[in-house]
Write a protein that holds these residues in place. Structure first.
Motif: not given
Length: 510
Positions: A366-395
């Motif tokens: 089992l591999v989980l995909g979790y999303g909460d109503q407050a979107l708490a996994d997305l830190a307000d002081d992070d950037t959209p670009h940073g939220a992606i490149v730091r979690r996933f090897s996409v370049g």
């Protein structure tokens, strides 16, 4: 006689939000205002209320008309006030002194519990804050009521109470409701305005019926456009043939005929208008890693409790299987979020080890995909670009392309996540889920912040990917479209029922 009349109204902010809008608001109207996120709904309501001057056109209001406008956000100046004090503050000074009973009448009709009336608004949920804003507006007894996303942050019970309250209003009080809640619009409106940059359309129908009508009109427009463009192309081909013959034969008559055919083609092309295409706020895509396991999660009569150990309910013996799309229903406080948290802890993910509560077992694949109503996994002081490149090897370039695809422009990708709109942040959360490539989705209020286009896109993706999921939602349209199994928490037990309709009816009855 119309109470409010809009003539050729238009507002442009970079690009036109709407233009040439004509609308009459009459006694008894219940108008649903529909458009994608950021496409002018709030702007139009502010124009109607007099808070904003339109760029073009005019608004005529009946003499002495009072307009009550309930906006989306609680003013900072009210955060420290109690619920009752905030409503009392809305009255003129002489009425506040001698007619404070009006506040209690409104609070009673809106079923605000006594225990909440003296609590500061800052300590209350977003849903209660929304109802406080509504109470502040209604206590002044406006002639027209404007509601901007009134169901945001409300649970199902409060949404149904609000439906009942609106439907019990005096029928001569017109109401204009901007909302993405399709079931709420169907229950409370008798007219629907689809707000568009050009050619906004109004139907004397509630949302679902109006949606069918405008989809049919758009399809007819598209067929007419394609027919006109095909005819124009044929005229140009005929003109080209005659032109060649005319040149070779030296016939002035054929030259004139050629010119006439070209002119007819040009007129057709100038007058032909393509059907309206909703400008996408950004694509929503999901993925499904798949698994050979048939049973994904087993619940062996697990006890679900509060953090201090207070028992809420027991699950009994339940299975979550591949292909299940389970909606978890229950009254506020029954323990829905607690079960979601227990499942998340049992499955693990995002580098977190599984810490299974007693009685919850998962398949190893089992591999989980979790999303909460407050979107708490997305830190307000992070950037959209940073939220992606730091979690996933996409370049870097792939990350920028993915973000642009969900409607986050290059200039916003390096800005803090906290500056994104609710819709943009929700689509970013969906992108994170997609890139995690789960085979089981655990979703808490997934349609929060999504416009109707986004809700329907999420529905399509869950179905197209044959995604296995368990979700909590107060969105009745989403539940009806997606769920194929129905769990209800009742009498301290988790039970399976045939559908959600009985629960909806019981919630409406209180």
């Amino acid at each position: 006689m119309a109470l409010i009349t809009l003539r050729n109204l238009g507002v442009t902010l970079g690009a036109p939000l709407f233009s040439g809008l004509n609308l009459s608001i009459n006694a008894g109207d219940r108008i649903g205002l529909v458009a994608a996120n950021g496409r002018g709904k709030s702007t139009l309501l502010r124009c109607i209320s007099g808070l904003l001057e339109p760029g073009e056109g005019e608004i005529t209001r009946s003499r002495g008309l009072t307009v009550g406008h309930v906006e989306q956000t609680l003013p900072a100046a009210l955060s420290g006030a109690s619920f009752r004090a905030a409503v009392l503050d809305a009255l003129p000074a002489d009425q506040a002194e001698h007619e404070s009973w009006r506040v209690d009448v409104v609070l009673e009709t809106m079923e605000v519990p006594e225990t909440l009336r003296e609590r500061p608004l800052s300590q209350l949920s977003g849903g209660w804050q929304r109802l406080a804003l509504l109470a502040r507006t209604w206590v002044r007894e406006p002639d027209v009521l404007l509601l901007d996303e009134p169901t945001n942050h409300l649970d199902l019970t409060r949404i149904l109470q609000l439906e009942g309250w609106l439907n019990a209003l005096p029928r001569d009080v017109p109401v204009v409701i901007a909302s993405h809640d399709r079931a709420f619009l169907d229950a409370t409106t008798n007219r629907t305005l689809f707000l568009r940059p050009e050619k906004s359309q109004t139907f004397a129908l509630p949302y679902s019926q109006a949606r069918e009508a405008i989809d049919a009109a758009d399809a007819s427009d598209e067929r007419r456009y394609q027919r006109d463009m095909k005819q124009a192309q044929q005229l140009r081909q005929q003109a080209a043939k005659l032109n060649n013959i005319g040149i070779n034969s030296g016939s002035d008559l054929l030259v004139v005929k050629t010119k006439q055919l070209k002119q007819r083609a040009e007129r057709l092309e100038e007058t032909a208008r393509p059907a309206h295409l909703e400008r996408s706020a950004g694509a929503i895509r999901l993925s499904n890693r798949g698994t050979h396991a048939r049973v994904l999660v087993t619940l062996e009569d697990a006890q679900i409790a509060t953090p201090d150990g207070t028992a809420l309910f027991r699950t009994g013996r339940q299975f979550i299987c591949q292909g299940d799309r389970i909606v978890l229903l229950g009254r506020n406080g029954a323990g829905k979020t607690r079960l979601v948290n227990a499942l998340r802890a049992a499955i693990g993910g995002d580098g977190e080890p599984a810490t299974a509560p007693f009685g919850i077992k998962k398949t190893p694949s089992l591999v989980l995909g979790y999303g909460d109503q407050a979107l708490a996994d997305l830190a307000d002081d992070d950037t959209p670009h940073g939220a992606i490149v730091r979690r996933f090897s996409v370049g870097d370039q792939r990350a920028r392309s993915l973000l642009a695809g969900i409607g986050i422009a290059i200039e916003m990708q390096g800005q803090p996540v906290g500056r994104l709109s609710g819709g943009q942040k929700a689509r970013l959360g969906m992108l994170v889920l997609r890139l995690a490539e789960p085979n089981f989705y655990l979703l808490d209020e997934p349609t929060n912040h999504l416009d109707i286009e986004g809700q329907e896109a999420l529905e399509r993706e869950l179905m197209a990917q044959q995604a296995s999921c368990l979700f909590v939602s107060h969105d009745r349209s989403f539940v009806r479209a997606v769920a194929n199994r129905f769990w209800v928490i009742e009498r301290r037990r988790l039970v399976e029922v045939e559908d959600a309709e009985t629960f909806f009816r019981e919630a409406a009855a209180g």
